[in-house]
Write a protein that holds these residues in place. Sequence first.
Motif, PDB file in Angstrom:
ATOM      1  N   GLN A   1       0.817  -1.207   0.000  1.00  0.00           N
ATOM      2  CA  GLN A   1       0.000   0.000   0.000  1.00  0.00           C
ATOM      3  C   GLN A   1       0.855   1.263   0.000  1.00  0.00           C
ATOM      4  OE1 GLN A   1      -0.537  -2.628   1.840  1.00  0.00           O
ATOM      5  NE2 GLN A   1      -2.697  -3.045   2.218  1.00  0.00           N
ATOM      6  N   LEU A   2       2.055   1.179   0.598  1.00  0.00           N
ATOM      7  CA  LEU A   2       2.941   2.341   0.607  1.00  0.00           C
ATOM      8  C   LEU A   2       3.368   2.705  -0.806  1.00  0.00           C
ATOM      9  CD1 LEU A   2       4.660   4.448   2.032  1.00  0.00           C
ATOM     10  CD2 LEU A   2       6.441   2.724   2.325  1.00  0.00           C
ATOM     11  N   PHE A   3       3.673   1.700  -1.620  1.00  0.00           N
ATOM     12  CA  PHE A   3       4.051   1.973  -3.012  1.00  0.00           C
ATOM     13  C   PHE A   3       2.878   2.579  -3.774  1.00  0.00           C
ATOM     14  CE2 PHE A   3       6.874  -1.374  -1.517  1.00  0.00           C
ATOM     15  CZ  PHE A   3       8.119  -0.937  -1.958  1.00  0.00           C
ATOM     16  N   ASN A   4       1.672   2.081  -3.481  1.00  0.00           N
ATOM     17  CA  ASN A   4       0.482   2.638  -4.137  1.00  0.00           C
ATOM     18  C   ASN A   4       0.302   4.113  -3.797  1.00  0.00           C
ATOM     19  OD1 ASN A   4      -0.792   0.607  -5.730  1.00  0.00           O
ATOM     20  ND2 ASN A   4      -1.340  -0.475  -3.863  1.00  0.00           N
ATOM     21  N   ARG A   5       0.440   4.437  -2.512  1.00  0.00           N
ATOM     22  CA  ARG A   5       0.246   5.822  -2.088  1.00  0.00           C
ATOM     23  C   ARG A   5       1.349   6.737  -2.628  1.00  0.00           C
ATOM     24  NH1 ARG A   5      -0.885   3.414   3.010  1.00  0.00           N
ATOM     25  NH2 ARG A   5       1.181   4.025   3.744  1.00  0.00           N
ATOM     26  N   ARG A   6       2.582   6.263  -2.606  1.00  0.00           N
ATOM     27  CA  ARG A   6       3.703   7.116  -3.003  1.00  0.00           C
ATOM     28  C   ARG A   6       3.750   7.358  -4.512  1.00  0.00           C
ATOM     29  NH1 ARG A   6       8.969   7.871  -0.843  1.00  0.00           N
ATOM     30  NH2 ARG A   6       8.023   7.384   1.182  1.00  0.00           N
ATOM     31  N   PHE A   7       3.469   6.293  -5.296  1.00  0.00           N
ATOM     32  CA  PHE A   7       3.670   6.401  -6.741  1.00  0.00           C
ATOM     33  C   PHE A   7       2.379   6.348  -7.549  1.00  0.00           C
ATOM     34  CE2 PHE A   7       7.426   4.300  -4.871  1.00  0.00           C
ATOM     35  CZ  PHE A   7       8.366   5.300  -5.113  1.00  0.00           C
ATOM     36  N   GLY A   8       1.246   6.177  -6.882  1.00  0.00           N
ATOM     37  CA  GLY A   8      -0.022   6.152  -7.595  1.00  0.00           C
ATOM     38  C   GLY A   8      -0.519   4.759  -7.911  1.00  0.00           C
ATOM     39  N   SER A   9       0.400   3.816  -8.126  1.00  0.00           N
ATOM     40  CA  SER A   9       0.049   2.422  -8.385  1.00  0.00           C
ATOM     41  C   SER A   9       1.309   1.585  -8.297  1.00  0.00           C
ATOM     42  CB  SER A   9      -0.607   2.249  -9.759  1.00  0.00           C
ATOM     43  OG  SER A   9       0.346   2.432 -10.788  1.00  0.00           O
ATOM     44  N   LEU A  10       1.138   0.286  -8.108  1.00  0.00           N
ATOM     45  CA  LEU A  10       2.297  -0.612  -8.106  1.00  0.00           C
ATOM     46  C   LEU A  10       2.958  -0.648  -9.478  1.00  0.00           C
ATOM     47  CD1 LEU A  10       1.209  -3.714  -5.971  1.00  0.00           C
ATOM     48  CD2 LEU A  10       3.081  -2.148  -5.508  1.00  0.00           C
ATOM     49  N   TYR A  11       2.154  -0.613 -10.533  1.00  0.00           N
ATOM     50  CA  TYR A  11       2.722  -0.648 -11.886  1.00  0.00           C
ATOM     51  C   TYR A  11       3.662   0.532 -12.122  1.00  0.00           C
ATOM     52  CZ  TYR A  11      -0.558  -4.356 -13.130  1.00  0.00           C
ATOM     53  OH  TYR A  11      -1.245  -5.541 -13.195  1.00  0.00           O
ATOM     54  N   LYS A  12       3.251   1.705 -11.649  1.00  0.00           N
ATOM     55  CA  LYS A  12       4.103   2.874 -11.810  1.00  0.00           C
ATOM     56  C   LYS A  12       5.397   2.708 -11.035  1.00  0.00           C
ATOM     57  CE  LYS A  12       4.917   7.055 -13.262  1.00  0.00           C
ATOM     58  NZ  LYS A  12       5.145   7.315 -14.707  1.00  0.00           N
ATOM     59  N   ALA A  13       5.305   2.120  -9.827  1.00  0.00           N
ATOM     60  CA  ALA A  13       6.510   1.878  -9.031  1.00  0.00           C
ATOM     61  C   ALA A  13       7.435   0.893  -9.743  1.00  0.00           C
ATOM     62  CB  ALA A  13       6.126   1.342  -7.650  1.00  0.00           C
ATOM     63  N   TYR A  14       6.870  -0.156 -10.342  1.00  0.00           N
ATOM     64  CA  TYR A  14       7.685  -1.122 -11.086  1.00  0.00           C
ATOM     65  C   TYR A  14       8.417  -0.441 -12.232  1.00  0.00           C
ATOM     66  CZ  TYR A  14       4.791  -4.648  -8.719  1.00  0.00           C
ATOM     67  OH  TYR A  14       4.144  -5.426  -7.792  1.00  0.00           O
ATOM     68  N   GLU A  15       7.718   0.423 -12.943  1.00  0.00           N
ATOM     69  CA  GLU A  15       8.342   1.128 -14.075  1.00  0.00           C
ATOM     70  C   GLU A  15       9.502   1.994 -13.602  1.00  0.00           C
ATOM     71  OE1 GLU A  15       5.190   1.898 -17.645  1.00  0.00           O
ATOM     72  OE2 GLU A  15       5.009   3.186 -15.904  1.00  0.00           O
TER      73      GLU A  15
END
Length: 477
Positions: free
Chosen positions: A319-333
């Motif tokens: 959930q932290l990655f979701n909040r920080r980057f908007g989505s997990l996919y965006k964090a992966y990119e």
Amino acid sequence: MQRIKEYAAEHDITIVAVYEDSGKSGLTMRGRPGLQQLLADVQTKDDFTSILVYDVSRWGRFQDVDESAHYEYICRLNGVQVTYCTESFSNDDSPYTSIIKAMKRIAAADYSRELSSKVFVAQCRIIRMGYKLGGMAGYGLRRALLDADGKFLRLMEKGEWKAVQTHRVVLVPGPKEEIEVVNLIFKWYAADQIGDRRIAAVLNEQNVASESGRPWTGALIRGMLRNEKYIGNLVFNKGSYKLKKTAVRNPPHLWVRCDGAFPPIVPLELFHAARAERCDRNYRYTTEELMATLQRIYREHGRITSGLIDRDSEAPACQLFNRRFGSLYKAYELAGIPGDFNGQALATRIRTLSLKAIIVDQVKAAIALAGASWTETEIPHTLRINDSVTVSIRVIRCAVDKRWGYVRWRINKRLATGFDFLFGAVLDERNEKIERYMLLSAADFQDRDISFTDLTRESMPQIFRPKLEDFFQPVAH
């Protein structure tokens, strides 16, 4: 209301409806059902031609004075005249009337601002004297009523208000067993490093009643762990919502405190240990640290999912990655992890969940049309037909086999539990619409995944049908 009735009688006016917001704040339109209904009726009904209002301020003490003028304009626009029963002027749309009404609207707004400031000053004074304002005492504490001389009168019941203006309310330690539970909560968190949600679950399992009587939650435990009233301090103005505008969190130098207002029920060392543990858990990860964490998980497993992130002991929750980057996919990119993270898979998943609910309803209707009965089971999207056969309803998505480069449909063997038959809606290659339907028995899985392509599907015509209704036909007796 009495003056309005008198005005109506004096001017031979018949009152056909009363719109009232008793005890409601006039700062915003929210929470004003009477005014909202009045404006709705003005625009939709034609059974009245005039509105009697006590005075100009009754529209509301809006901080934007044009708001009340706007509501009056809506009435005039729909052919309804507004009359003020206690004002000295006639509401005749003359320049003089417009100026007077504007001044009165400004005065109404200013009254709320002045009252808000006076109430805040009084609240700060009461806190600094060690007295409690409104609200519940908190688990492990009780409210005590004092007279004007500070003498103890009695403990107050839950929901009870003081009846005498000169009386004061203070907090005192509650029952011994509640104090023991409070200290146990702090010890579990600070010394045993048990999380707040787990603490709540344990208290619920042991049937420990909370202050409100509702189940314990992680949020409730977190609120207790950071509340200084358990060490005898009163703290006020940590947040503000003045004049019902934007809620803000105030910096510590604006807090109003009274330290040592009443005897503590948690040792100071234990309270600060819990606070330190909370700070450690609330560690602010840098973007670089989060990227490095994702890259490490990908290197260790050759893939990355939300489940792998949550199961990693050194990684924060996904959930932290979701909040920080908007989505997990965006964090992966951003982490440079190879893969197609354009959000297509997420869109397909959302569409699949919506389709599944629709198909469940269609299956229920088809069962009933066939003369059978159904009941829902504890397993989501699973029905029991005629109290004898259990059917699990699934949406079968298409995916590209990365190893061989062709498309296929696959049903994981882990789904083959809790039902007699699996009814599937098979999507097309773009996962946009249902192409056909299929029916499998639980025995068909034989502890293995079931997959098929366009070619292999043609060799299994007995399990596929073009229409949902083809699987639900009345049985002749």
